[in-house]
Design an enzyme around this catalytic site. Structure first.
Site, PDB file in Angstrom:
ATOM      1  CG  ASP A  11     -32.932 -20.893  54.252  1.00 45.93           C
ATOM      2  OD1 ASP A  11     -33.393 -20.486  55.332  1.00 45.93           O
ATOM      3  OD2 ASP A  11     -31.704 -21.069  54.059  1.00 45.93           O
TER       4      ASP A  11
ATOM      5  CB  SER B 289     -42.390 -21.392  74.075  1.00 48.25           C
ATOM      6  OG  SER B 289     -41.812 -21.805  75.290  1.00 48.25           O
TER       7      SER B 289
ATOM      8  CE1 TYR C 288     -37.388 -21.615  72.760  1.00 47.65           C
ATOM      9  CE2 TYR C 288     -38.091 -20.912  74.947  1.00 47.65           C
ATOM     10  CZ  TYR C 288     -38.275 -21.690  73.825  1.00 47.65           C
ATOM     11  OH  TYR C 288     -39.367 -22.523  73.749  1.00 47.65           O
TER      12      TYR C 288
ATOM     13  CE  LYS D  54     -40.101 -20.121  70.948  1.00 49.26           C
ATOM     14  NZ  LYS D  54     -40.543 -20.568  69.611  1.00 49.26           N
TER      15      LYS D  54
ATOM     16  CB  THR E 274     -39.878 -33.180  68.202  1.00 46.93           C
ATOM     17  OG1 THR E 274     -38.774 -32.917  69.090  1.00 46.93           O
ATOM     18  CG2 THR E 274     -40.984 -32.167  68.450  1.00 46.93           C
TER      19      THR E 274
END
Length: 281
Positions: A68, A151, A163, A167, A198
């Site tokens: 994890d 990304s 997000y 990145k 995916t």
């Protein structure tokens, strides 16, 4: 593209991009430690054991390690095991990321989201990559490589504020790591894939009345899934970088899968090169 005798760690490789990268490293002959939380099938197909088996079937040696990556002690234990079992580590691919956790946040303004979204995205992404690199670098000889999955969201708005920050931080981290690792001969890259086919993306797609499989974005865009990259495409790009003797000259930079395909002359598993329009994050 021969990686026989080399050792790699790919984080978050139960499925998706991590799985594709691990299999391609295995196909080139590497021993690949496959990490992740999925030891039993869940809401999406794929486990670390499944990926490790496919790495071995492809020609490498797959080793599944439950980890994890939100837990620093488990990350430390992972690399302690690599140190015990191998003479060194040649390739680290920091890929771990929780796309299912991110999905409900897409299309929502940051003030409407729980503050914990930051920790889900920046913590399990950028921070986990940093911690893995801290433990990996002492095992890495000159000529080794770190690839951090990022990304285009680092440069343009995508999905939400957290997000994009995560990145962008990953790209800056890669650049600064490259400065500190240059004298050790270890190269570092941020990798920007396009839209990747995916398991999670396929589960979110829909079929149109005329039979096309498409993905709807919160901003109204619609993307045909058939134009997306497979997870193996980025894997081939990672192998290309890992076997490029001149890569240290470009260390610290951003590499797109489309650019890697042009440089190293590879295609996707179906023989096609996904269109540049697919490079949208």
């Amino acid at each position: 593209m021969d990686l026989k005798g080399l050792v790699a760690v790919v984080t978050g490789a139960s499925r998706g991009v991590g799985k594709g990268i691990a299999i391609e490293l295995g196909a080139a002959g590497a021993t690949v430690y496959v990490t992740g939380r999925s030891t039993k099938p869940g809401r999406l197909p794929g486990t670390i054991g499944d990926t490790a088996d496919e790495v071995t079937q492809a020609g490498g040696t797959g080793i599944a390690v439950a980890c994890d990556h939100r837990d620093d002690e488990q990350i430390a234990a992972l690399f302690a095991r690599v140190a015990d079992e191998q003479s060194g580590l040649d390739i680290l691919v920091n890929n771990v990321f929780s796309a299912p956790d991110m999905a409900p946040t897409m299309g929502h303004s940051f003030w409407d989201l729980p503050v914990g979204v930051w920790d889900q995205i920046v913590g399990l992404g950028t921070r986990a990559h940093y911690v893995a690199a801290v433990h990996a670098v002492p095992l890495m000889p000159a000529g080794s490589m770190i690839a951090n999955l990022s990304s285009p969201g680092a440069a343009v708005y995508q999905n939400n504020v957290a997000y994009g920050v995560g990145k962008a931080a990953t790209d800056k981290m890669s650049s600064d790591m490259a400065v500190e690792l240059k004298d050790r001969g270890v190269s570092v890259f941020s990798i920007w894939p396009g839209l990747v086919r995916t398991e999670f993306l396929l589960a979110a797609a829909r079929t149109t009345a005329d039979g096309r499989t498409v993905l709807d974005f919160p901003d109204g865009r619609m993307f045909e899934v058939g134009q997306a990259e497979t997870p193996r495409f980025i894997g081939r790009g990672i192998v290309g970088l890992a076997t490029d003797p001149t890569r240290l000259d470009r260390s610290g930079g951003i590499e797109t899968t489309a650019g890697l395909a042009v440089r190293y002359g590879f295609t996707d598993v179906d023989g096609a090169t996904p269109p540049l329009s697919a490079q949208i994050g």
